[in-house]
Design an enzyme around this catalytic site. Structure first.
Site, PDB file in Angstrom:
ATOM      1  N   ASP A  74       0.843  -1.188   0.000  1.00 43.97           N
ATOM      2  CA  ASP A  74       0.000   0.000   0.000  1.00 43.97           C
ATOM      3  C   ASP A  74       0.884   1.246   0.000  1.00 43.97           C
ATOM      4  O   ASP A  74       2.058   1.187   0.366  1.00 43.97           O
ATOM      5  CB  ASP A  74      -0.894   0.014   1.240  1.00 43.97           C
ATOM      6  CG  ASP A  74      -2.031  -0.983   1.150  1.00 43.97           C
ATOM      7  OD1 ASP A  74      -2.385  -1.382   0.025  1.00 43.97           O
ATOM      8  OD2 ASP A  74      -2.564  -1.379   2.212  1.00 43.97           O
ATOM      9  N   GLU A 116     -14.056   3.747   1.514  1.00 45.68           N
ATOM     10  CA  GLU A 116     -14.180   3.625   0.062  1.00 45.68           C
ATOM     11  C   GLU A 116     -15.651   3.618  -0.336  1.00 45.68           C
ATOM     12  O   GLU A 116     -16.431   2.801   0.155  1.00 45.68           O
ATOM     13  CB  GLU A 116     -13.479   2.352  -0.398  1.00 45.68           C
ATOM     14  CG  GLU A 116     -11.983   2.424  -0.160  1.00 45.68           C
ATOM     15  CD  GLU A 116     -11.275   1.095  -0.209  1.00 45.68           C
ATOM     16  OE1 GLU A 116     -10.049   1.093  -0.375  1.00 45.68           O
ATOM     17  OE2 GLU A 116     -11.942   0.054  -0.075  1.00 45.68           O
ATOM     18  N   TYR A 144     -11.359  -5.851  -5.207  1.00 48.36           N
ATOM     19  CA  TYR A 144     -11.922  -4.591  -5.676  1.00 48.36           C
ATOM     20  C   TYR A 144     -12.413  -4.741  -7.120  1.00 48.36           C
ATOM     21  O   TYR A 144     -11.805  -5.436  -7.932  1.00 48.36           O
ATOM     22  CB  TYR A 144     -10.877  -3.489  -5.632  1.00 48.36           C
ATOM     23  CG  TYR A 144     -10.545  -2.983  -4.250  1.00 48.36           C
ATOM     24  CD1 TYR A 144     -10.684  -3.789  -3.117  1.00 48.36           C
ATOM     25  CD2 TYR A 144     -10.067  -1.696  -4.063  1.00 48.36           C
ATOM     26  CE1 TYR A 144     -10.370  -3.316  -1.860  1.00 48.36           C
ATOM     27  CE2 TYR A 144      -9.735  -1.212  -2.805  1.00 48.36           C
ATOM     28  CZ  TYR A 144      -9.889  -2.032  -1.711  1.00 48.36           C
ATOM     29  OH  TYR A 144      -9.571  -1.560  -0.465  1.00 48.36           O
TER      30      TYR A 144
END
EC number: 3.2.1.18
Length: 781
Positions: free
Chosen positions: A250, A619, A740
């Site tokens: 990340d 998100e 995702y």
């Protein structure tokens, strides 16, 4: 095997000086009449005829077609796939589309066999001249067409979906004929079309046949965080994005460097040009990480505007390591679809990242007071730049030893910004336009020693003059003044001036950006903190982040006061210092200038004087409803239970003012999606409109394995036919790892999905939405 569409696209891109790569597992035969490729053999197919079976190119109907003549022998054409292609078809599905007409006989078989099983429809003309279909392993025939229509050209489609119970659906001219067709055992390994029997004659003319395997990889792990949009002005142009993760982690880790990458397709996602790094030009020394590409397609300019976050290479949102003084911000790049050119990145951090001192009087009050030496016999002036986030009892006070003047700011029930002045009974409406209610405003008090009155100005506009109340206090104070009334205010500036001298100056905008070496503690700066109950105060914001997924352009705002059609908008993640939330970031001038809306309203409860129980939306994705409202669905990180109410891993919110303010939709959370994964993950939502004007919503998210359990497996697709109130499905799109995803309308029949799968490989699914929709609507009838 010749990928005809790939070659055509490569030729077109070469004319524009662009590179292309052939990703798509698309096998087809197209009878174009091209002398170079006029037969299946020249297009890569193997002839598999017996006895007198044959084929020939014909123009009998004025259009080229390959005439399959299975008379006195089999006449079929095949192609064998690789082991990897079979595995891809099994995990991500496939689609076979045929445009043909049956002229006589039967045993016209267009199918795919993977070495262990096949789905075999058998097309024939029966003894009455009707066009019929039957399926291997199933009983009965279905009449498809009668009379002269039986021998006309039609479209035949097989759509195979993966899963624990994989099956296919058969469509005739776009209509679902048979669902849940179970494969039958077969050792064949091939794509097959033509007349499949040496014993049963059959003649058919083929204009086109396509076999497409879903799940081509366009970005490879460890890269992550996909998003995608498609042009509605230039059909077929699709732009996909991801994070380039050199080192695999990340953003905010010294062990890796993250940039934003993109690829473009000009044939609807079949082939893709080479990968382009959008941020390396502003990251030459790898001193930053970039994350979370959020594209918006703007049809008015036929451009794609992609926003993304910048982080210092050693700190980011995860773990709350990012601090307000660190160089986090938002940039964007613009892609011109017509020219294929990208513009250099533009920094809009100053427009969208708030720097302020924030006081949340949730369950308590918190005031800051500074004693002064004001002389009531001389004019004085105070200036405060403040944003009222929510609630009431948000106060500014100046007392000069003779009188005190108190302005109490609140958001009323209608959403307006209201001021109450001490000694004045009637409230004053300062602002009713939601876009301005939640903005920072300049509040100026001008005291007249001659009249012993003070005039209130807001953003330079005179509001009113009043006498205040008698008081011997001599101070200035701000904050939330009532422990019984919740309120939150953000302060950027407090200045008190008399005779040209600044008696008090608090520059929170400046201090929020300073490192810990600069003293920022208000009590150490001469202020007295007056606190009752439970409150929270901080310098923020620590970070702002576009988040994954795509943004939208508003087009249905006719019913909204102050129509904002053409607004570019997306939901961004904001970290004040301790908690995540979501706010809209929007532009009403095509991206030149950006503004922010309010954060999502979330429930909270103080478990103790230092522990706040609340939700942390992160998100998020939004869609515009038919009536102009905006529906937002947000992932809930960390805690999901507040005051005994379980909000689940996902919660929906609604905006009735173009994304400026939001309301929490009670009981509209993850539970409205049947068989959804109970884990937290980014999802996607979009609107789909058919050629007849009918429309519905689409939503993608992992189902879990088995469905309804925690885990990032088995991507599902849900449909809503009532604007997000209820959802039908899921239809499983992927068998296996699914994290995702992003879904976007490709054309009036298809949507394109990009999804993280095995080893973070990001794959493309071109889904026939108008066909899949029938699997749900048919079951309702």
């Amino acid at each position: 095997m010749r990928f005809k569409n790939v070659k055509k696209t490569a030729l077109m891109l070469a004319m524009f000086g662009m590179a292309t790569s052939s990703n798509a597992a698309l096998f087809d035969y197209n009878a174009t009449g091209d002398t170079e490729f006029d037969s299946p053999a020249k297009q890569g197919w193997m002839q598999d005829n017996t006895n007198n079976g044959s084929g020939v190119l014909t123009n009998a109907d004025g259009m080229p077609a390959w005439l399959v003549q299975g008379i006195g022998g089999r006449a079929q054409w095949t192609y064998s796939l690789s082991t990897n292609q079979h595995a891809q078809a099994s995990s991500f599905g496939w689609r076979m589309t045929t445009e043909m007409k049956v002229l006589s006989g039967g045993m016209i078989t267009n199918y795919y066999a993977n070495g262990t099983q096949r789905v075999l429809p058998i097309i024939s003309l029966d003894s009455s001249g009707n066009l019929v279909v039957e399926f291997e392993g199933q009983t009965g025939r279905t009449v498809l067409a009668t009379g002269t229509a039986a021998t006309e050209y039609h479209k035949f489609e097989l759509v195979f979906l993966p899963g624990s119970n994989p099956s296919a659906s058969f469509y005739f001219d776009g209509k679902l004929i048979r669902d849940n067709i179970q494969p039958t055992a077969s050792k064949q390994n091939m794509i097959v079309w033509g007349n499949g029997s040496s014993n049963t004659d059959g003649v058919a003319a083929y204009r086109d046949i396509k076999f497409e395997i879903q799940g081509d990889v366009i970005f490879r792990g460890p890269d992550r965080i996909p998003s995608i949009v498609a042009s509605s002005v230039t059909p077929g142009v699709v732009t996909a994005f991801a994070e380039k993760r050199v080192g695999g982690g990340d953003p905010g880790a010294l062990s890796n460097t993250n940039d934003i990458i993109t690829r473009t397709s000009r044939d609807g996602g079949i082939t893709w040009d080479t990968e382009l790094n959008l941020t390396e030009q502003i990251n030459v020394s790898d001193e930053f990480d970039f994350s979370d590409p959020r594209p918006i397609y703007d049809p008015s300019s036929n451009t794609v505007l992609v926003s993304y976050a910048r982080w210092p290479t050693d700190a980011a949102q995860n773990g709350d390591r990012i601090k307000p003084w660190m160089p986090n911000g938002i940039f964007y790049s613009v892609y011109d679809v017509a020219s294929g050119n990208w513009q250099a990145p533009i920094d809009v951090t100053d427009q969208v990242k708030e720097r302020s001192f924030q006081i949340a009087g949730w369950g308590g009050s918190e005031l800051y007071r500074r004693n002064t030496s004001l002389n009531s016999q001389q004019d004085w002036q105070s200036n405060a730049k403040i944003r009222i986030v929510d609630g009431a009892a948000n106060q500014i006070q100046v007392a000069d030893g003779s009188r005190k003047y108190v302005v109490t700011l609140s958001i009323d029930e209608s959403g307006g910004l209201v001021a109450n002045l001490n000694g004045v009974s009637a409230p004053i409406i300062l602002q009713s336009e939601h876009a301005k209610v939640h903005s920072f405003h300049d509040y100026e008090l001008q005291y007249s020693a001659l009249n012993h009155t003070t005039t209130l100005f807001v953003d330079g506009q005179q509001i009113t003059t009043w006498a205040g109340e008698v008081s011997q206090e001599n101070n200035i104070q701000f904050g939330n003044a009532d422990a019984q009334i919740d309120g939150r205010l953000h302060v950027q500036k407090i200045v008190l001036t008399q005779q040209g001298h600044n008696l008090v100056e608090f520059d929170a905008f400046y201090l929020a950006q300073q490192t810990p070496e600069v003293e920022k503690d208000l009590e150490k700066l001469g202020w007295t903190k007056i606190k009752t109950g439970n409150t929270m105060s901080l310098y923020g914001n620590a970070s702002v982040n576009p988040g994954p997924g795509h943004g939208i352009t508003l087009t249905r705002q006719q019913n909204i006061s102050g129509s904002q059609n053409g607004r570019l908008i997306y939901p961004a993640i904001v970290l004040d210092r301790f908690f995540l939330n979501v706010m809209s970031i929007y532009s009403d001038d095509g991206g030149s200038n950006w503004q922010t809306g309010s954060t999502l309203p979330i429930p909270f409860r103080w478990k103790s004087s230092s522990i706040l129980e609340t939700l942390e939306p992160s998100e998020a994705d939004m869609v515009e409803l038919q009536n102009g409202d905006l529906l937002l669905t947000a992932r809930l990180d960390f805690n999901q239970i507040v005051n005994g109410v379980n909000y689940s891993p996902r919660q929906q919110f609604l905006s009735k003012d173009g994304g400026i303010t939001w309301s929490l939709l009670e009981a509209n959370n993850a539970n409205v999606f049947s068989n959804i994964s109970t884990g937290t993950v980014d999802a996607s939502i979009t609107r789909f409109e058919q050629s007849d004007g009918s429309h519905f919503l689409l939503f993608t998210n992992p189902q879990g394995n088995p469905a309804g359990t925690n885990g990032r497996q088995n991507l599902g697709l849900w449909f809503s036919f009532d604007e997000g109130v209820t959802w039908k499905g899921p239809i499983q799109l992927v068998n296996g790892a699914s994290a995702y995803s992003d879904i976007y309308q490709l054309d009036s029949e298809n949507a394109i999905v990009i999804v993280e799968t095995d080893n973070s490989n990001m794959r493309i699914l071109r889904m026939p939405i108008t066909l899949l929709k029938q699997k749900l609507t048919l079951s309702q009838n």
